[in-house]
Design an enzyme around this catalytic site. Sequence first.
Site, PDB file in Angstrom:
ATOM      1  CE  LYS A  46      -3.930   2.114   2.424  1.00  0.00           C
ATOM      2  NZ  LYS A  46      -4.861   2.047   3.567  1.00  0.00           N
ATOM      3  CB  SER A  73      -8.124   3.847   2.180  1.00  0.00           C
ATOM      4  OG  SER A  73      -7.326   3.311   3.221  1.00  0.00           O
ATOM      5  CB  SER A 102      -8.452   1.137   5.237  1.00  0.00           C
ATOM      6  OG  SER A 102      -9.059   2.363   4.983  1.00  0.00           O
TER       7      SER A 102
HETATM    8  N1  GLN Z   1     -13.297   4.298   5.463  1.00  0.00           N
HETATM    9  C1  GLN Z   1     -12.766   4.803   6.690  1.00  0.00           C
HETATM   10  C2  GLN Z   1     -12.467   6.266   6.559  1.00  0.00           C
HETATM   11  O1  GLN Z   1     -12.599   6.804   5.504  1.00  0.00           O
HETATM   12  C3  GLN Z   1     -11.585   4.028   7.129  1.00  0.00           C
HETATM   13  C4  GLN Z   1     -10.316   4.439   6.496  1.00  0.00           C
HETATM   14  C5  GLN Z   1      -9.144   3.646   6.962  1.00  0.00           C
HETATM   15  O2  GLN Z   1      -9.295   2.640   7.667  1.00  0.00           O
HETATM   16  N2  GLN Z   1      -7.961   4.112   6.627  1.00  0.00           N
HETATM   17  O3  GLN Z   1     -12.103   6.892   7.514  1.00  0.00           O
END
Ligand code: GLN
Length: 462
Positions: A66, A141, A165
């Site tokens: 990532k 993400s 994410s």
């Molecule tokens: N979807 C969540 C957010 O936008 C989690 C993001 C993440 O875990 N980095 O905050």
Amino acid sequence: MKIADKDTKAVDLVRAALEKAHEFEDYHCFISMNEARALEKAREIDEKIARGEKVGKLAGVPFALKDNYLSREGVTTAAAKMLDNFPSPITATAVAKLEEEGAIMIGRANMDAYAHGSSTENSYFGPTLNAADRERVAGGSSGGSAVAVALKIVPFALGSDTGGSIRQPASFNGVYGIKPTYGAVSRYGVVAMASSTDTMGCFATTAEDVDLVMKIIAGRDEKDSTTLDDYWTQELGEIEAPKKKIGLIRDCLGEGTDKEVIKATRDYAQKLEAAGYEVEDIEMPILKYGLAIYYIVQPAEVASNLSRYDGVRYGFRSNDANDLAEVYSKSRDEGFMAENKRRILIGNFVLSSGFFDAYYLKAQKARTLLILAYNEQFVKYDALLCPVAPSPAFKLGEKTGDPLKMYLEDVMSVPPSMAGLPALAVPAGKTEANLPIGVQLIGQRRSDQLLLKIAKDVEEIQ
Ligand code: GLN
């Protein structure tokens, strides 16, 4: 997963992964490739094997990284214009540990910029497509990592999970994804999102492979004082669930949850029963506050973490700035995506002197109540079961115009994050339209391996 040895060449493993990455280029899993360096490292491993020298536990295994993990190989962008051309001076601890064991990074996986999002549509470089349906989102993400594993480009990929994410893209693409206990894996060298809930984990296609990777990257790191002592030490086969009881969180199976997701979760509960676990419905009414807690605490931490991008020290600097104030304001305005700015605004608002008590402090108190509510359940249950997300992968563009709809995606994934608990996303079947559905097993702190064992028990009866 296949590991290089006398019969399997590292170069062949890496070459096959690179070929697949090219074959599936239009899915846009990667922001940049590490082709030349990956092949060079593979050759070095093959030479070592030929000389009869010892190689690591993941010798020659290609992986996707990532793009918020720093590595001295290539640039780390966090999918943001702000870091578009950032050559990292250091390598993240998790990456260094994998490299020590011979794993080879073939490319930087796409993500929502700064990990803000639930679809990988917030990437400065454009979205990643879902592995099962190219008109749908990858989830986010860590979308690029999940799709790279689902398309079998690589046997594993690293992701980060602050509020879902890893789990949500895992579930949208039909692979395993683990969000470990907070502090299990070092955060050193990973672009910070919300420091009190950022966790580093991985994607793979079996519980054993997840365990293999996590065993390597977990453990105490003097560069991250929140890391726990290394507890990731058992073999999955040696683990016995002490109570053999799972709580099914009924609050997640009501209105607002897709019918096919409800069915897949109930089906998984039946499989758990077939594997020898007793499953009981439970209620956790406090979960309805989870999203509100998260979307106060997390932006507050985001606002603080992103304040370091001032256009001076590193990263993007606007060409139009005429004085120091403009260096700050224009660099930040041009370098951040709309979603990054939204969080900075919300974060500074909830931290401002007039609203701190009403929002931030209140959210932290509610967070403690949430932790206590989970603890109560773990007196009785080894783990809790619920869906990862209320629906399977949605259409590209469907939620980009409505941030609140996008935030609702996270309603089931953020509560364990706020409590620092381990949660494992497990593939649990498909919809009639062939879209993967994932469920999550949530455990008490440090019970990560127990979750993997439970999932493995179910794998074995299928
Ligand atoms: N979807 C969540 C957010 O936008 C989690 C993001 C993440 O875990 N980095 O905050």
